[in-house]
Write a protein that holds these residues in place. Sequence first.
Motif, PDB file in Angstrom:
ATOM      1  N   ALA A 140       0.854  -1.194   0.000  1.00  0.00           N
ATOM      2  CA  ALA A 140       0.000   0.000   0.000  1.00  0.00           C
ATOM      3  C   ALA A 140       0.883   1.235   0.000  1.00  0.00           C
ATOM      4  O   ALA A 140       1.893   1.285   0.711  1.00  0.00           O
ATOM      5  N   VAL A 141       0.510   2.222  -0.800  1.00  0.00           N
ATOM      6  CA  VAL A 141       1.263   3.476  -0.889  1.00  0.00           C
ATOM      7  C   VAL A 141       0.323   4.628  -0.559  1.00  0.00           C
ATOM      8  O   VAL A 141      -0.710   4.795  -1.206  1.00  0.00           O
ATOM      9  N   LEU A 142       0.678   5.407   0.462  1.00  0.00           N
ATOM     10  CA  LEU A 142      -0.083   6.600   0.838  1.00  0.00           C
ATOM     11  C   LEU A 142       0.641   7.820   0.267  1.00  0.00           C
ATOM     12  O   LEU A 142       1.790   8.086   0.617  1.00  0.00           O
TER      13      LEU A 142
ATOM     14  N   GLU B  74       1.830  -6.079  -6.182  1.00  0.00           N
ATOM     15  CA  GLU B  74       0.689  -5.250  -6.551  1.00  0.00           C
ATOM     16  C   GLU B  74       0.646  -4.038  -5.620  1.00  0.00           C
ATOM     17  O   GLU B  74       1.043  -4.130  -4.451  1.00  0.00           O
ATOM     18  N   VAL B  75       0.167  -2.918  -6.135  1.00  0.00           N
ATOM     19  CA  VAL B  75       0.204  -1.674  -5.365  1.00  0.00           C
ATOM     20  C   VAL B  75      -1.211  -1.121  -5.214  1.00  0.00           C
ATOM     21  O   VAL B  75      -1.926  -0.931  -6.202  1.00  0.00           O
ATOM     22  N   ASP B  76      -1.605  -0.873  -3.972  1.00  0.00           N
ATOM     23  CA  ASP B  76      -2.851  -0.173  -3.661  1.00  0.00           C
ATOM     24  C   ASP B  76      -2.490   1.266  -3.293  1.00  0.00           C
ATOM     25  O   ASP B  76      -1.650   1.495  -2.417  1.00  0.00           O
ATOM     26  N   THR B  77      -3.135   2.224  -3.951  1.00  0.00           N
ATOM     27  CA  THR B  77      -2.797   3.628  -3.757  1.00  0.00           C
ATOM     28  C   THR B  77      -3.859   4.341  -2.928  1.00  0.00           C
ATOM     29  O   THR B  77      -5.051   4.252  -3.220  1.00  0.00           O
ATOM     30  N   TYR B  78      -3.394   5.036  -1.909  1.00  0.00           N
ATOM     31  CA  TYR B  78      -4.243   5.885  -1.066  1.00  0.00           C
ATOM     32  C   TYR B  78      -3.730   7.317  -1.218  1.00  0.00           C
ATOM     33  O   TYR B  78      -2.516   7.546  -1.220  1.00  0.00           O
TER      34      TYR B  78
ATOM     35  N   LEU C 230       3.642  -1.276   3.871  1.00  0.00           N
ATOM     36  CA  LEU C 230       2.964   0.015   3.892  1.00  0.00           C
ATOM     37  C   LEU C 230       4.003   1.119   3.696  1.00  0.00           C
ATOM     38  O   LEU C 230       4.939   1.242   4.491  1.00  0.00           O
ATOM     39  N   HIS C 231       3.834   1.899   2.626  1.00  0.00           N
ATOM     40  CA  HIS C 231       4.766   2.983   2.291  1.00  0.00           C
ATOM     41  C   HIS C 231       4.024   4.313   2.324  1.00  0.00           C
ATOM     42  O   HIS C 231       2.807   4.369   2.089  1.00  0.00           O
ATOM     43  N   ILE C 232       4.770   5.374   2.582  1.00  0.00           N
ATOM     44  CA  ILE C 232       4.187   6.724   2.599  1.00  0.00           C
ATOM     45  C   ILE C 232       5.073   7.669   1.805  1.00  0.00           C
ATOM     46  O   ILE C 232       6.310   7.621   1.918  1.00  0.00           O
ATOM     47  N   VAL C 233       4.444   8.484   0.960  1.00  0.00           N
ATOM     48  CA  VAL C 233       5.160   9.464   0.141  1.00  0.00           C
ATOM     49  C   VAL C 233       4.667  10.850   0.536  1.00  0.00           C
ATOM     50  O   VAL C 233       3.470  11.138   0.458  1.00  0.00           O
TER      51      VAL C 233
END
Length: 305
Positions: free
Chosen positions: A78-80, A113-117, A173-176
Amino acid sequence: MGAQLRVYKRRIRSVTATKKITKAMEMIAASRIVKAQRKVAASTPYATELTRAVTAVATGSNTKHPLTTEADTPTRAAVLLITSDRGLAGGYSSNAIKQADRLTERLRGEGKEVDTYIVGRKGVAYYGFRERKVTESWTGFSDSPSYADAKTVAAPLIAAVQQDTAQGGVDELHIVFTEFVSMMTQTPVDNRMLPLSLSEAAETSGTKGEILPLFDFEPSAEDVLDALLPRYVESRVYNALLQAAASEHAARRRAMKSATDNAGELINSLSRLANAARQAEITQEISEIVGGASALADATAGSDK
């Protein structure tokens, strides 16, 4: 010639009005940066101590937990992404989006796979225009986030981490976001929040090389980590939101200052052109008067003969 002078004067009035607006926005952004910096400074001790607590629990037990244990074969992440709700901030949002695109490409290159928030209207609009899938999004608080906003954002992320990947959960879980370095420097960064790297956590919390005390966990280390997981994610999201808000205000102040300076230069250039047009108009009028007087004198002299 008179028509051209009127055009210059109209443009000078228009640019002057724009300059007043950009100057006001610059001053508002400058005042908000200070408040945002204070919030960042106030949130840092809590985040540091919470990371210290997580590090102590993780090093003092052998419990496997999503907070500290990496999956053997991670398949989903997941990428926030944190952007702004409003524009007029230079390349603030676009730089964060580019950083998220690079992270997404890297994760997909690793077979995940990447889920984008997304936080912020700019990011939502960017992904919507390109018809990219967004798992969940939030808007309306990018320039002044509260802890309640951070909890709202963190809730689905925590749920995704706690779920199995077969049921739509994630392994990472990643955050940008844009890190506030100084008034002149704001850097887009991507950090992995989960699973937590104990070496990085020790360095962040200041416990690297420190011998941590032994703890007894009641009822168990896993239950303690379950309680710390939402607090840890919420604090990291909140700190990132505050950093992004300070960066947004700094970027907007810099962009508005540049716009104000450019407006001033344009006004000076238009004023010179208007003065030149006015001088040419006066010269033409004088020439016409002199020419008329000369013609009248010649006509009078001819009649006297």
